[in-house]
Design a protein around this motif. Structure first.
Motif, PDB file in Angstrom:
ATOM      1  N   UNK A  74       1.129  -1.283  -0.710  1.00 50.19           N
ATOM      2  CA  UNK A  74      -0.194  -0.194  -0.022  1.00 50.19           C
ATOM      3  C   UNK A  74       0.878   1.944  -0.022  1.00 50.19           C
ATOM      4  N   UNK A  75       2.071   1.378   1.151  1.00 51.31           N
ATOM      5  CA  UNK A  75       3.023   2.137   1.194  1.00 51.31           C
ATOM      6  C   UNK A  75       3.600   2.650  -0.581  1.00 51.31           C
ATOM      7  N   UNK A  76       3.442   1.782  -1.048  1.00 49.31           N
ATOM      8  CA  UNK A  76       4.080   1.986  -2.148  1.00 49.31           C
ATOM      9  C   UNK A  76       3.880   3.121  -2.951  1.00 49.31           C
ATOM     10  N   UNK A  77       2.440   2.575  -2.949  1.00 46.66           N
ATOM     11  CA  UNK A  77       1.480   3.467  -3.481  1.00 46.66           C
ATOM     12  C   UNK A  77       1.048   4.781  -3.322  1.00 46.66           C
ATOM     13  N   UNK A  78       0.805   4.704  -1.780  1.00 47.97           N
ATOM     14  CA  UNK A  78       0.578   6.404  -0.995  1.00 47.97           C
ATOM     15  C   UNK A  78       1.538   7.205  -1.530  1.00 47.97           C
ATOM     16  N   UNK A  79       2.796   6.127  -0.970  1.00 48.76           N
ATOM     17  CA  UNK A  79       3.810   7.597  -0.938  1.00 48.76           C
ATOM     18  C   UNK A  79       4.322   8.179  -2.475  1.00 48.76           C
ATOM     19  N   UNK A  80       3.981   7.589  -3.358  1.00 45.31           N
ATOM     20  CA  UNK A  80       4.790   8.074  -4.603  1.00 45.31           C
ATOM     21  C   UNK A  80       3.608   9.298  -4.587  1.00 45.31           C
ATOM     22  N   UNK A  81       2.959   9.885  -4.666  1.00 44.60           N
ATOM     23  CA  UNK A  81       1.894  11.124  -4.897  1.00 44.60           C
ATOM     24  C   UNK A  81       3.412  11.761  -3.597  1.00 44.60           C
ATOM     25  N   UNK A  82       3.488  12.045  -2.248  1.00 48.19           N
ATOM     26  CA  UNK A  82       4.638  12.433  -1.097  1.00 48.19           C
ATOM     27  C   UNK A  82       6.219  12.550  -2.070  1.00 48.19           C
ATOM     28  N   UNK A  83       5.961  11.543  -1.933  1.00 47.34           N
ATOM     29  CA  UNK A  83       8.018  11.693  -3.769  1.00 47.34           C
ATOM     30  C   UNK A  83       7.713  12.609  -4.908  1.00 47.34           C
ATOM     31  N   UNK A  84       6.321  12.354  -5.166  1.00 50.50           N
ATOM     32  CA  UNK A  84       6.713  13.659  -6.475  1.00 50.50           C
ATOM     33  C   UNK A  84       6.327  14.620  -5.752  1.00 50.50           C
ATOM     34  N   UNK A  85       5.712  15.280  -5.038  1.00 53.80           N
ATOM     35  CA  UNK A  85       5.457  16.650  -4.620  1.00 53.80           C
ATOM     36  C   UNK A  85       6.564  17.404  -4.438  1.00 53.80           C
ATOM     37  N   UNK A  86       7.274  16.033  -3.197  1.00 55.88           N
ATOM     38  CA  UNK A  86       9.435  16.600  -2.306  1.00 55.88           C
ATOM     39  C   UNK A  86       9.880  16.757  -3.847  1.00 55.88           C
ATOM     40  N   UNK A  87       9.800  16.252  -4.523  1.00 55.60           N
ATOM     41  CA  UNK A  87      10.891  16.097  -5.782  1.00 55.60           C
ATOM     42  C   UNK A  87      12.244  15.825  -5.247  1.00 55.60           C
ATOM     43  N   UNK A  88      12.432  14.930  -4.481  1.00 54.97           N
ATOM     44  CA  UNK A  88      14.088  14.469  -4.216  1.00 54.97           C
ATOM     45  C   UNK A  88      14.670  14.359  -5.510  1.00 54.97           C
ATOM     46  N   UNK A  89      16.396  14.661  -4.249  1.00 58.47           N
ATOM     47  CA  UNK A  89      16.988  14.214  -5.898  1.00 58.47           C
ATOM     48  C   UNK A  89      17.568  12.477  -5.219  1.00 58.47           C
ATOM     49  N   UNK A  90      17.440  12.193  -4.313  1.00 59.59           N
ATOM     50  CA  UNK A  90      17.932  10.907  -3.548  1.00 59.59           C
ATOM     51  C   UNK A  90      16.106  10.120  -2.739  1.00 59.59           C
ATOM     52  N   UNK A  91      16.166   9.058  -2.779  1.00 61.13           N
ATOM     53  CA  UNK A  91      15.397   8.533  -2.252  1.00 61.13           C
ATOM     54  C   UNK A  91      15.951   7.168  -1.630  1.00 61.13           C
ATOM     55  N   UNK A  92      16.124   6.961  -0.482  1.00 60.60           N
ATOM     56  CA  UNK A  92      17.170   6.909   0.039  1.00 60.60           C
ATOM     57  C   UNK A  92      15.646   5.535   1.662  1.00 60.60           C
ATOM     58  N   UNK A  93      16.166   3.859   1.170  1.00 62.84           N
ATOM     59  CA  UNK A  93      15.376   2.728   1.505  1.00 62.84           C
ATOM     60  C   UNK A  93      16.435   2.821   2.700  1.00 62.84           C
ATOM     61  N   UNK A  94      15.981   2.488   4.376  1.00 61.91           N
ATOM     62  CA  UNK A  94      17.178   2.392   5.212  1.00 61.91           C
ATOM     63  C   UNK A  94      17.194   0.453   5.727  1.00 61.91           C
ATOM     64  N   UNK A  95      16.836   0.155   4.803  1.00 66.46           N
ATOM     65  CA  UNK A  95      17.144  -0.723   5.201  1.00 66.46           C
ATOM     66  C   UNK A  95      16.340  -2.516   4.191  1.00 66.46           C
ATOM     67  N   UNK A  96      16.078  -3.234   4.245  1.00 68.70           N
ATOM     68  CA  UNK A  96      15.295  -4.607   3.960  1.00 68.70           C
ATOM     69  C   UNK A  96      13.980  -4.528   3.953  1.00 68.70           C
ATOM     70  N   UNK A  97      13.131  -4.218   5.729  1.00 66.10           N
ATOM     71  CA  UNK A  97      11.863  -4.643   5.546  1.00 66.10           C
ATOM     72  C   UNK A  97      11.443  -3.343   4.449  1.00 66.10           C
ATOM     73  N   UNK A  98      12.449  -2.017   4.350  1.00 67.25           N
ATOM     74  CA  UNK A  98      11.741  -1.231   3.159  1.00 67.25           C
ATOM     75  C   UNK A  98      11.590  -1.214   1.605  1.00 67.25           C
TER      76      UNK A  98
END
Length: 368
Positions: A74-98
């Motif tokens: 679910x978060x893969x879809x829901x976070x996409x909207x926030x990532x688009x709005x924030x427009x970061x240069x780097x998207x960092x995942x902190x571990x295997x769980x993510x």
């Protein structure tokens, strides 16, 4: 040259696991170093939320998404909207769980796709698994990690494992930023402490196998007058409490729940005990070493030989062996505490400043 001006970190929530604490520590330092840092989360619930510094922005999904069997998809879809709005240069995942979240984010469309970087926080392969099952597990994690432009391992042994699982994938090695730069190395102390405090700090979950820790504690000689303190919270609390009562040690076992800082408890501990089935690069062991506390741990991580460079620091025993663990505890308590030189050899490799700088250099190179 600063190319990665804006770094976003994905977190499911603010639980107090090692991956989350390390991610927050890095976020705060990157912000102090002049980068714009945003944490994108499913929910702001969790005790680690208080650790986030004022210089870090936190964006939470709507609707709030708490942990469930399907929440990461679910978060893969829901976070996409926030990532688009924030427009970061780097998207960092902190571990295997993510990685599951990252896998679903990789299916989304972005006007400007950020560079995906994921840390590998746990061993990819577990011992005792049949070849067919291991092959299926390898294929599954390769699929989850496919969107990542770079995977980061925490030690040489974990990097070697990653190379065997992800052939052809871009890989880097950066040490875990476990310790503050100004941490002081304690002076060694004598052993034979009366009524020693044995400390565990872990989520009360099956991975940590705290049932074995309690059973090993029950095997200790009564004359030792040892006490067991288990810091953390989780779904197995009731079962652990019942086991302590069954074994007749409940009066000497304390489980106060989550604490915001383990340092005051390490200062009182005579020994740190880890009973896990598997770990990535167990940060709490480095924290214990930095506090001058000897360790007994199960063989739960490929990285243990890189942490225990000296036998002064502790002992490694096989999993699910309460009697062997108890014997190692008794032997370890009879020895002197680790020397300052043995402690410093470990602590110097895990300072926050060096790791944060190395990550930023990697991000800038990837964003060029």
């Amino acid at each position: 040259m600063t190319n990665a001006r804006h770094i976003a970190i994905i977190l499911h929530d603010f639980s107090t696991g090692g991956s989350e604490r390390i991610a927050i520590r890095l976020a705060n330092r990157w912000a102090e170093m002049g980068r714009r840092v945003t944490i994108i989360c499913g929910t702001e619930k969790g005790a680690a939320r208080t650790l986030v510094g004022a210089g870090v922005t936190v964006l939470s999904c709507s609707p709030e998404t708490r942990r469930s069997p399907w929440s990461r998809a679910q978060l893969g879809w829901r976070m996409a909207r926030l990532v688009r709005a924030a427009a970061p240069d780097i998207l960092f995942s902190p571990g295997n769980f993510h990685l599951i979240i990252l896998a679903f984010l990789g299916r989304q469309r972005f006007t400007k796709r950020p560079v995906f970087v994921s840390k590998l926080s746990n061993p990819i392969r577990r011992g005792g698994v049949r070849r067919l099952v291991r092959g299926l597990a390898d294929a599954a994690i390769r699929l989850a990690a496919a969107p990542a432009d770079m995977l980061v391992a925490m030690s040489p042994s974990l990097l070697a494992e990653a190379r065997s699982v992800f052939p052809g994938h871009a890989l880097a090695e950066i040490a875990e930023p476990i310790l503050e730069d100004d941490i002081a190395v304690p002076q060694s102390r004598a052993g034979h402490e009366p009524a020693p405090l044995i400390l565990c700090a872990a989520r009360l979950a099956p991975q940590k196998d705290l049932l074995t820790a309690i059973r090993a504690f029950a095997e200790l000689p009564v004359a030792l007058k040892a006490r067991l303190l288990i810091l953390g919270e989780g779904p197995l609390r009731g079962r652990l409490e019942r086991e302590a009562r069954r074994l007749g040690v409940a009066s000497r076992v304390e489980m106060p729940g989550h604490v915001p800082d383990i340092a005051p408890y390490l200062a009182q501990a005579g020994l740190y005990l880890m009973s896990s089935h598997y770990e990535g690069y167990p940060a709490v062991l480095v924290e214990a070493i930095a506090a001058g506390v000897p360790i007994v741990t199960t063989d739960c991580s490929l990285a243990l030989p890189e942490i225990f460079r000296s036998s002064e620091l502790g002992a490694v025993v096989r999993q699910r062996q309460p009697e062997a663990i108890a014997a190692a505890i008794v032997a370890r308590l009879r020895r002197a505490r680790p020397t300052s030189s043995a402690v410093r050899e470990v602590t110097d490799r895990h300072k926050l400043g060096a790791s944060a700088t190395n990550y930023l250099a990697l991000f800038d190179r990837l964003s060029a």
